[in-house]
Motif scaffolding. Structure first.
Motif, short mmCIF file in Angstrom:
data_model
loop_
_atom_site.label_atom_id
_atom_site.label_comp_id
_atom_site.label_asym_id
_atom_site.label_seq_id
_atom_site.Cartn_x
_atom_site.Cartn_y
_atom_site.Cartn_z
N LEU A 114 0.84 -1.20 0.00
CA LEU A 114 0.00 0.00 0.00
C LEU A 114 0.87 1.24 0.00
N ALA A 115 0.26 2.37 -0.32
CA ALA A 115 0.95 3.66 -0.29
C ALA A 115 0.06 4.66 0.43
N VAL A 116 0.69 5.54 1.18
CA VAL A 116 -0.03 6.59 1.90
C VAL A 116 0.23 7.92 1.19
N ASP A 150 -3.05 15.06 -3.54
CA ASP A 150 -2.08 14.73 -4.59
C ASP A 150 -2.51 13.53 -5.43
N VAL A 151 -3.64 12.92 -5.09
CA VAL A 151 -4.06 11.69 -5.77
C VAL A 151 -5.05 12.01 -6.89
N PRO A 152 -4.70 11.69 -8.13
CA PRO A 152 -5.64 11.93 -9.24
C PRO A 152 -6.96 11.19 -9.02
N THR A 153 -8.02 11.67 -9.67
CA THR A 153 -9.34 11.07 -9.45
C THR A 153 -9.49 9.75 -10.19
N GLN A 200 -6.39 1.11 -6.54
CA GLN A 200 -7.64 1.72 -6.07
C GLN A 200 -7.41 2.48 -4.76
N LEU A 201 -8.34 3.38 -4.48
CA LEU A 201 -8.35 4.08 -3.20
C LEU A 201 -9.09 3.19 -2.22
N ILE A 239 -5.28 6.01 1.27
CA ILE A 239 -4.57 4.74 1.28
C ILE A 239 -4.82 4.04 -0.05
N GLU A 240 -3.79 3.92 -0.86
CA GLU A 240 -3.91 3.30 -2.18
C GLU A 240 -3.34 1.88 -2.12
N THR A 241 -4.06 0.94 -2.72
CA THR A 241 -3.61 -0.45 -2.73
C THR A 241 -3.93 -1.08 -4.08
N THR A 242 -3.45 -2.31 -4.24
CA THR A 242 -3.89 -3.13 -5.37
C THR A 242 -5.21 -3.79 -4.93
N GLY A 243 -5.68 -4.75 -5.70
CA GLY A 243 -6.93 -5.42 -5.35
C GLY A 243 -6.76 -6.60 -4.41
N ASN A 244 -5.58 -6.72 -3.79
CA ASN A 244 -5.32 -7.82 -2.86
C ASN A 244 -6.36 -7.83 -1.74
#
Length: 312
Positions: free
Chosen positions: A75-77, A82-85, A92-93, A203-208
């Motif tokens: 994940l990324a914080v 700063d996160v595009p829509t 995903q958000l 909090i951005e992650t993959t679909g895990n």
């Protein structure tokens, strides 16, 4: 899961935010090992050109997103502003944190407020939105580009390069550096409307599925409602860092939500502004409907002209 890896930028503020999320997760999962993995982004490296000219705010997220897609991090914080829509496929958000202080802030060693600045004072900011709103409030001031992390920007102020600078209040407050300048004054949203998502952590992650379940405990419902309105508004206008857009949704009570929004030219010469209160149950469609009100008043054409000016 034995270990959760958080991708983060190397700035003091980014590290603070990632450590904050790590601590919040550890409250719920005390036995989970959580590691921070630091990355430098393009936005951190290019400091002599306004963001609008080099691709916008996605420059602060790209390297972190690549790390997640490559399996180097889970994940990324991000600062949500700063996160595009729109997200890259596979990302995903997943959650949004509680909101901190969403206001912009005035910082100066010489002057106590925006109103007290002398004619022709020099203010540092590179944000097109802040430029627009400052010019509306004080057409006489001179605006000068300001890039770098928070500490660098304050150092430039103290070196006398500017009479004042404008930063997001939350960053200064998180790092507890308000006292590094003589005057630190958050500015009411009635005067300056913030960026979408300002003072919320995304909090951005993959679909895990396992990761999604873990980070779901971070999601703050009030912040989710406000962010949904703000991001939908910007997404409908198809605006980003390259154009001057301010939007702030504020939950008034359990039944109502206030939305302040503004779009215009970077020099403040033209702008459209609305301040509405609506039923909170409409939050999922409210941003889009408000954006349509702006579009009906010529917002898209206005923003197209604003973007051309920004890229000169």
């Amino acid at each position: 899961m034995e270990k959760l890896v958080i991708a983060t930028r190397k700035s003091k503020l980014a590290i603070w935010q990632s450590e904050y999320i790590k601590a919040e997760l550890n409250k719920h999962y005390p036995d989970l090992e959580i590691e921070l993995q630091e990355f430098s982004t393009k936005g951190d490296k290019i400091l002599d050109v306004p963001l609008a000219k080099i691709g916008g705010k996605g420059l602060f997220t790209k390297e972190l997103e690549v790390a997640m897609l490559n399996g180097e991090a889970h994940l990324a914080v991000h600062s949500l502003k700063d996160v595009p829509t729109q997200f890259e496929e596979g990302l995903q958000l997943a959650a949004v944190s509680k909101r901190f202080d969403a206001r912009d802030a005035f910082l100066s060693d010489k002057y106590s407020s925006l109103d007290e600045l002398p004619q022709g004072a020099v203010i540092g900011t590179t944000s097109l939105r802040r430029r627009m709103e400052l010019k509306i409030l004080r057409p006489d001031i001179e605006l000068k580009d300001l890039r770098g992390n928070i500490n660098t920007r304050i150092a430039k102020l103290k070196a006398g390069e500017y009479d004042a600078i404008i930063l997001a209040a939350t960053g200064v407050q998180k790092l507890k550096i308000e006292n590094e300048v003589n005057n630190f004054l958050p500015i009411s949203t009635d005067k300056m409307i913030p960026s979408m998502g300002q003072a919320i952590l995304g909090i951005e992650t993959t679909g895990n599925k396992e990761v999604l379940e873990i980070v779901s405990v971070l999601n703050d419902n009030n912040a989710h409602i406000e962010a949904t309105v703000e991001r939908s508004f910007v997404d409908t206008l198809q605006g980003g860092c390259q154009v001057p857009i301010g939007v702030k949704a504020t939950i008034v009570d359990e039944k109502s939500i206030r939305v302040q929004a503004i779009v215009g030219m970077p020099d403040g010469s033209e702008y459209i502004e609305e301040d509405i209160t609506a039923n909170i149950e409409e939050y999922e469609t409210l941003g889009k409907s408000l954006a349509q009100t702006f579009i009906d008043q010529g917002a898209k054409e206005l923003l197209e002209r604003a973007e051309k000016v920004a890229f000169k």
